[in-house]
Design a protein around this motif. Structure first.
Motif, PDB file in Angstrom:
ATOM      1  N   ALA A  61       0.872  -1.175   0.000  1.00 34.04           N
ATOM      2  CA  ALA A  61       0.000   0.000   0.000  1.00 34.04           C
ATOM      3  C   ALA A  61       0.907   1.223   0.000  1.00 34.04           C
ATOM      4  N   ILE A  62       0.598   2.180  -0.862  1.00 32.08           N
ATOM      5  CA  ILE A  62       1.416   3.382  -0.998  1.00 32.08           C
ATOM      6  C   ILE A  62       0.542   4.582  -0.657  1.00 32.08           C
ATOM      7  N   THR A  63       1.084   5.483   0.152  1.00 33.06           N
ATOM      8  CA  THR A  63       0.411   6.745   0.447  1.00 33.06           C
ATOM      9  C   THR A  63       1.396   7.862   0.131  1.00 33.06           C
ATOM     10  N   VAL A  64       1.001   8.732  -0.780  1.00 32.89           N
ATOM     11  CA  VAL A  64       1.844   9.865  -1.163  1.00 32.89           C
ATOM     12  C   VAL A  64       1.147  11.125  -0.682  1.00 32.89           C
ATOM     13  N   SER A  65       1.864  11.926   0.128  1.00 34.63           N
ATOM     14  CA  SER A  65       1.240  13.138   0.671  1.00 34.63           C
ATOM     15  C   SER A  65       2.156  14.337   0.505  1.00 34.63           C
ATOM     16  N   GLY A  66       1.522  15.464   0.230  1.00 31.55           N
ATOM     17  CA  GLY A  66       2.240  16.718   0.057  1.00 31.55           C
ATOM     18  C   GLY A  66       1.345  17.724  -0.625  1.00 31.55           C
ATOM     19  N   ARG A  67       1.691  19.006  -0.515  1.00 30.05           N
ATOM     20  CA  ARG A  67       0.927  20.097  -1.114  1.00 30.05           C
ATOM     21  C   ARG A  67      -0.535  20.088  -0.648  1.00 30.05           C
ATOM     22  N   GLY A  68      -0.754  19.609   0.596  1.00 34.54           N
ATOM     23  CA  GLY A  68      -2.105  19.603   1.151  1.00 34.54           C
ATOM     24  C   GLY A  68      -2.989  18.489   0.626  1.00 34.54           C
ATOM     25  N   LYS A  69      -2.433  17.525  -0.093  1.00 33.84           N
ATOM     26  CA  LYS A  69      -3.221  16.422  -0.655  1.00 33.84           C
ATOM     27  C   LYS A  69      -2.601  15.094  -0.233  1.00 33.84           C
ATOM     28  N   GLU A  70      -3.417  14.031  -0.372  1.00 35.38           N
ATOM     29  CA  GLU A  70      -2.925  12.684  -0.071  1.00 35.38           C
ATOM     30  C   GLU A  70      -3.533  11.722  -1.087  1.00 35.38           C
ATOM     31  N   LEU A  71      -2.679  10.937  -1.755  1.00 37.25           N
ATOM     32  CA  LEU A  71      -3.127   9.948  -2.741  1.00 37.25           C
ATOM     33  C   LEU A  71      -2.680   8.565  -2.280  1.00 37.25           C
ATOM     34  N   THR A  72      -3.499   7.553  -2.557  1.00 34.69           N
ATOM     35  CA  THR A  72      -3.151   6.190  -2.169  1.00 34.69           C
ATOM     36  C   THR A  72      -3.267   5.259  -3.370  1.00 34.69           C
ATOM     37  N   ALA A  73      -2.538   4.155  -3.283  1.00 30.87           N
ATOM     38  CA  ALA A  73      -2.581   3.137  -4.343  1.00 30.87           C
ATOM     39  C   ALA A  73      -2.042   1.831  -3.776  1.00 30.87           C
ATOM     40  N   ARG A  74      -2.157   0.779  -4.574  1.00 26.19           N
ATOM     41  CA  ARG A  74      -1.613  -0.546  -4.209  1.00 26.19           C
ATOM     42  C   ARG A  74      -0.790  -1.056  -5.380  1.00 26.19           C
ATOM     43  N   ALA A  75       0.193  -1.921  -5.074  1.00 23.67           N
ATOM     44  CA  ALA A  75       1.035  -2.501  -6.117  1.00 23.67           C
ATOM     45  C   ALA A  75       1.465  -3.900  -5.675  1.00 23.67           C
ATOM     46  N   PRO A  76       1.779  -4.785  -6.635  1.00 21.40           N
ATOM     47  CA  PRO A  76       2.101  -6.177  -6.313  1.00 21.40           C
ATOM     48  C   PRO A  76       3.498  -6.424  -5.735  1.00 21.40           C
ATOM     49  N   GLY A  77       4.379  -5.491  -5.774  1.00 24.86           N
ATOM     50  CA  GLY A  77       5.722  -5.671  -5.218  1.00 24.86           C
ATOM     51  C   GLY A  77       6.337  -4.316  -4.929  1.00 24.86           C
ATOM     52  N   ILE A  78       7.478  -4.318  -4.256  1.00 18.81           N
ATOM     53  CA  ILE A  78       8.063  -3.037  -3.864  1.00 18.81           C
ATOM     54  C   ILE A  78       8.571  -2.246  -5.074  1.00 18.81           C
ATOM     55  N   ILE A  79       9.036  -2.944  -6.096  1.00 16.99           N
ATOM     56  CA  ILE A  79       9.513  -2.241  -7.298  1.00 16.99           C
ATOM     57  C   ILE A  79       8.333  -1.576  -8.001  1.00 16.99           C
ATOM     58  N   ALA A  80       7.247  -2.321  -8.147  1.00 16.81           N
ATOM     59  CA  ALA A  80       6.037  -1.748  -8.757  1.00 16.81           C
ATOM     60  C   ALA A  80       5.459  -0.637  -7.879  1.00 16.81           C
ATOM     61  N   ALA A  81       5.579  -0.795  -6.561  1.00 11.59           N
ATOM     62  CA  ALA A  81       5.084   0.235  -5.643  1.00 11.59           C
ATOM     63  C   ALA A  81       5.883   1.527  -5.808  1.00 11.59           C
ATOM     64  N   ARG A  82       7.176   1.408  -5.977  1.00 11.74           N
ATOM     65  CA  ARG A  82       8.030   2.596  -6.169  1.00 11.74           C
ATOM     66  C   ARG A  82       7.664   3.297  -7.478  1.00 11.74           C
ATOM     67  N   ASP A  83       7.431   2.524  -8.533  1.00 16.18           N
ATOM     68  CA  ASP A  83       7.023   3.095  -9.821  1.00 16.18           C
ATOM     69  C   ASP A  83       5.669   3.802  -9.690  1.00 16.18           C
ATOM     70  N   ARG A  84       4.745   3.162  -8.968  1.00 19.12           N
ATOM     71  CA  ARG A  84       3.414   3.766  -8.783  1.00 19.12           C
ATOM     72  C   ARG A  84       3.521   5.048  -7.950  1.00 19.12           C
ATOM     73  N   ALA A  85       4.403   5.046  -6.968  1.00 22.63           N
ATOM     74  CA  ALA A  85       4.605   6.247  -6.152  1.00 22.63           C
ATOM     75  C   ALA A  85       5.091   7.403  -7.023  1.00 22.63           C
ATOM     76  N   ASP A  86       5.980   7.112  -7.963  1.00 21.81           N
ATOM     77  CA  ASP A  86       6.457   8.157  -8.878  1.00 21.81           C
ATOM     78  C   ASP A  86       5.299   8.758  -9.678  1.00 21.81           C
TER      79      ASP A  86
END
Length: 137
Positions: free
Chosen positions: A17-42
């Motif tokens: 599970a990925i949570t990206v927060s900044g600029r007063g916003k927060e976005l979440t997503a899921r990915a099947p592995g840590i490499i895919a999670a890092r790509d999704r975070a980008d």
């Protein structure tokens, strides 16, 4: 001014599970592995920041070092491959059977020779004729 965006990773079974927060916003997503999670975070960072200059801090268990260690381990670990099968000695691989060795691969029309050339190649070679008269001894 450079803004900081935080990407937090939490492992949930095989997924992340990925949570990206900044600029007063927060976005979440899921990915099947840590490499895919890092790509999704980008991708989520791009959604939040747009063209603004940002610094992203990736955290696992609240630690950037833990994230870096887990991510680099995943990137540098070789995938598990099935064992190599060695054919028994003296066996002919299926690709090189005598029946298939006689057949020539079909060339595309642009690479084929004209029929007259093929006929000359297939027929017996003519005896060499000399235009110069034979010398008498």
């Amino acid at each position: 001014m450079v803004e900081t965006i935080t990407a937090t990773y939490v492992q949930e079974d095989a997924d992340w599970a990925i949570t990206v927060s900044g600029r007063g916003k927060e976005l979440t997503a899921r990915a099947p592995g840590i490499i895919a999670a890092r790509d999704r975070a980008d991708q989520l960072v791009e959604e939040l920041a747009g063209d603004a200059k940002t610094t992203v801090v990736h955290l696992l268990n609240g630690s950037a070092l833990d994230f870096t260690s887990a991510y680099m381990t995943a990137r540098l670990t070789l995938p598990k491959l099935p064992p190599l099968e060695v054919p028994p000695p003296g066996g002919v691989p299926k690709q090189q059977t005598p029946a298939s060795a006689d057949k020539k691969p079909q060339l595309p029309p642009s690479k084929q020779l004209p029929k007259a050339v093929e006929d000359r190649k297939a027929g017996p070679a003519p005896a060499a004729e000399s235009k110069a008269p034979a010398k008498q001894a």
